[in-house]
Design an enzyme around this catalytic site. Structure first.
Site, PDB file in Angstrom:
ATOM      1  N   SER A 169       1.479  -9.953  -0.829  1.00  0.00           N
ATOM      2  CA  SER A 169       1.182  -8.517  -0.718  1.00  0.00           C
ATOM      3  C   SER A 169       1.553  -7.902   0.622  1.00  0.00           C
ATOM      4  O   SER A 169       1.817  -6.709   0.714  1.00  0.00           O
ATOM      5  CB  SER A 169      -0.300  -8.286  -1.012  1.00  0.00           C
ATOM      6  OG  SER A 169      -1.110  -9.114  -0.187  1.00  0.00           O
ATOM      7  N   LYS A 214       0.806  -1.221   0.000  1.00  0.00           N
ATOM      8  CA  LYS A 214       0.000   0.000   0.000  1.00  0.00           C
ATOM      9  C   LYS A 214       0.840   1.273   0.000  1.00  0.00           C
ATOM     10  O   LYS A 214       0.436   2.295  -0.531  1.00  0.00           O
ATOM     11  CB  LYS A 214      -0.948  -0.006   1.199  1.00  0.00           C
ATOM     12  CG  LYS A 214      -2.070  -1.026   1.014  1.00  0.00           C
ATOM     13  CD  LYS A 214      -3.249  -0.703   1.916  1.00  0.00           C
ATOM     14  CE  LYS A 214      -4.461  -1.529   1.536  1.00  0.00           C
ATOM     15  NZ  LYS A 214      -4.330  -2.953   1.922  1.00  0.00           N
ATOM     16  N   GLU A 250      -9.774   7.034   3.261  1.00  0.00           N
ATOM     17  CA  GLU A 250     -10.692   6.104   3.912  1.00  0.00           C
ATOM     18  C   GLU A 250      -9.872   4.898   4.320  1.00  0.00           C
ATOM     19  O   GLU A 250      -8.824   4.630   3.738  1.00  0.00           O
ATOM     20  CB  GLU A 250     -11.797   5.678   2.940  1.00  0.00           C
ATOM     21  CG  GLU A 250     -11.458   4.499   2.008  1.00  0.00           C
ATOM     22  CD  GLU A 250     -10.325   4.771   1.011  1.00  0.00           C
ATOM     23  OE1 GLU A 250     -10.043   5.950   0.740  1.00  0.00           O
ATOM     24  OE2 GLU A 250      -9.719   3.788   0.520  1.00  0.00           O
TER      25      GLU A 250
HETATM   26  C1  LIG Z   1      -5.199  -3.971   1.590  1.00  0.00           C
HETATM   27  C2  LIG Z   1      -4.494  -5.224   1.318  1.00  0.00           C
HETATM   28  C3  LIG Z   1      -4.861  -6.075   0.257  1.00  0.00           C
HETATM   29  C4  LIG Z   1      -6.053  -5.823  -0.634  1.00  0.00           C
HETATM   30  O1  LIG Z   1      -5.974  -4.653  -1.400  1.00  0.00           O
HETATM   31  P1  LIG Z   1      -5.705  -4.651  -2.966  1.00  0.00           P
HETATM   32  O2  LIG Z   1      -5.978  -3.252  -3.359  1.00  0.00           O
HETATM   33  O3  LIG Z   1      -6.639  -5.622  -3.597  1.00  0.00           O
HETATM   34  O4  LIG Z   1      -4.290  -5.036  -3.174  1.00  0.00           O
HETATM   35  C5  LIG Z   1      -4.117  -7.220   0.024  1.00  0.00           C
HETATM   36  N1  LIG Z   1      -3.080  -7.548   0.815  1.00  0.00           N
HETATM   37  C6  LIG Z   1      -2.690  -6.765   1.847  1.00  0.00           C
HETATM   38  C7  LIG Z   1      -1.528  -7.196   2.673  1.00  0.00           C
HETATM   39  C8  LIG Z   1      -3.385  -5.595   2.146  1.00  0.00           C
HETATM   40  O5  LIG Z   1      -3.007  -4.840   3.183  1.00  0.00           O
END
Ligand SMILES: *Cc1c(COP(=O)(O)O)cnc(C)c1O
Length: 397
Positions: free
Chosen positions: A378, A90, A112
């Site tokens: 992610s 993010k 948000e």
């Molecule tokens: C917020 C988040 C997501 C989901 O958000 P996307 O916009 O779909 O990437 C996925 N993995 C993690 C670790 C997150 O914090």
């Protein structure tokens, strides 16, 4: 050839656009006119790349997982977004957007947040750039995510609890939009995913595309070719997935596999599998697939993973799914938990619950032994420890 990036009107096939109240028209148009010029400028590129390198810690490693490779019969790499500052992908987006806001002369940031991850990433860059920051968060989430609320406050942000609707992400987004309408001149709204009115989905995808740019360089170095056979990522709003696939959208050699949250099962009534369950509709300024009842009321999504329980999905991914460019699997809570414990025990990596949904997809795909697979991890699991502790006796053997 099919084109999967945004068109001149802000659409991806039938999805996208900018469905906004009149009062926001000027803000959105101003952003639309500015964002490409800024992103492509040398000043932005220098500042962005330097911060990604020195502050975030990029490039994130591309790690060959021997354990997953053996188990699933392919050469599997993990793209380690979990190693970024603040623990997920993010931060790539919030750094990019605050630089764009500064260039546009904006002096105040709003955002948000659902679970608080995007709120923390926004509060972080606001501290870095010394800009005032207001984060809207549903009261239900404020209660559930006390650590992230405290982090945002420690970073200097004002957290506003939202008490309308179900008091979750959808309601927080409505209030952020309302704030933006009231303060159009000095405020930039940092949206946390590839959602919202055009140009947000495209802007966020471009900022996150650093992920696939790095994969190209890293694969060329490790494998002698710059593309994999498979790309795998989880999808909430779709930003880490968009970043992972961006450079490969038109390369048909690369199969795209996405994981959405099945919750307790697609047909259980407690799910966040938007692509499986959704119908076309409009939410937060964009036409996309939405979970809704017969009257078009948005239904409350459920997933064990707070980052995936959004009732919509980015228009990019709605189009990729409808055109069958991407294959989308729904992964249930228990499958994600099992995958998380396996990765933890076998690789020494505790993944975020969202990312564990991507890992669990490996079970569902049949690979050839010489396939090269890149899966984006992610985020890291620190924020999910309480959930993991609760289920440990069930899944860790
Ligand atoms: C917020 C988040 C997501 C989901 O958000 P996307 O916009 O779909 O990437 C996925 N993995 C993690 C670790 C997150 O914090």
């Amino acid at each position: 050839m099919q084109k999967y990036t945004v068109d001149e009107r802000g659409y991806y096939g039938d999805f996208g656009g900018a469905y906004i109240p009149e009062i926001l028209h000027k803000c959105v148009t101003e952003l639309e006119t500015a964002y490409l010029r800024i992103i492509e400028s040398e000043t932005f590129q220098n500042d962005f790349n330097q911060l990604l390198h020195d502050y975030v810690g990029r490039p994130s490693p591309l790690y060959h997982s021997k354990q997953l490779s053996e188990r699933y019969g392919a050469k599997i790499y993990l793209k380690r977004e979990d190693l970024n500052h603040t623990g997920a992908h993010k931060i790539n987006n919030t750094i990019g957007q605050i630089l764009i806001a500064r260039e546009m002369g904006k002096t105040r940031i709003i955002a948000e947040t659902g679970a608080g991850q995007h709120g923390v990433a926004t509060a972080t860059v606001c501290a870095l750039m010394q800009m005032p920051c207001t984060v809207y968060m549903g009261e239900t989430d404020v209660k559930r995510q006390q650590v992230n609320v405290k982090k945002m406050e420690m970073l200097g942000a004002t957290v506003v609890p939202v008490t309308s609707g179900n008091m979750t992400l959808k309601d927080a987004t409505n209030d952020a939009i309302r704030d933006w309408c009231s303060n159009p001149a000095d405020t930039h709204y940092i949206i946390g995913s590839t959602v919202g009115p055009h140009p947000y989905p495209d802007m966020v995808a471009r900022l996150q595309s650093v992920i696939s740019k790095e994969i190209k360089v890293q694969l060329l170095e490790k494998e002698g070719r710059d593309y994999p056979d498979y790309l795998i990522a989880c999808v909430g709003g779709g930003s880490n997935a968009a970043g992972t696939i961006y450079e490969y959208l038109d390369n048909e050699n690369v199969k795209i596999v996405l994981a959405e949250a099945g919750g307790k099962g697609v047909d259980s009534g407690e799910s966040a599998a938007t692509i499986h369950l959704g119908r076309s509709g409009i939410l937060h300024g964009s036409k996309t697939l939405l979970m809704q009842d017969e009257d078009g009321q948005i239904t409350e999504p459920y997933s064990i993973s707070a980052g995936l329980d959004y009732p919509g999905i980015g228009p990019i991914h709605a189009n990729l799914a409808i055109t069958k460019r991407a294959r989308v699997y729904a992964v249930n809570d228990d499958e994600a938990l099992r995958a998380a414990f396996e990765l933890t025990r076998n690789e020494g990596i505790i993944p975020a619950l969202e990312s564990a949904h991507a890992i669990a997809v490996l079970e569902k795909v049949t690979f050839d032994t010489d396939d090269i697979v890149v899966l984006t991890l992610s985020g890291r699991g620190d924020k999910d420890l309480e959930t993991y502790f609760k289920y440990e006796s069930h899944f860790a053997k």
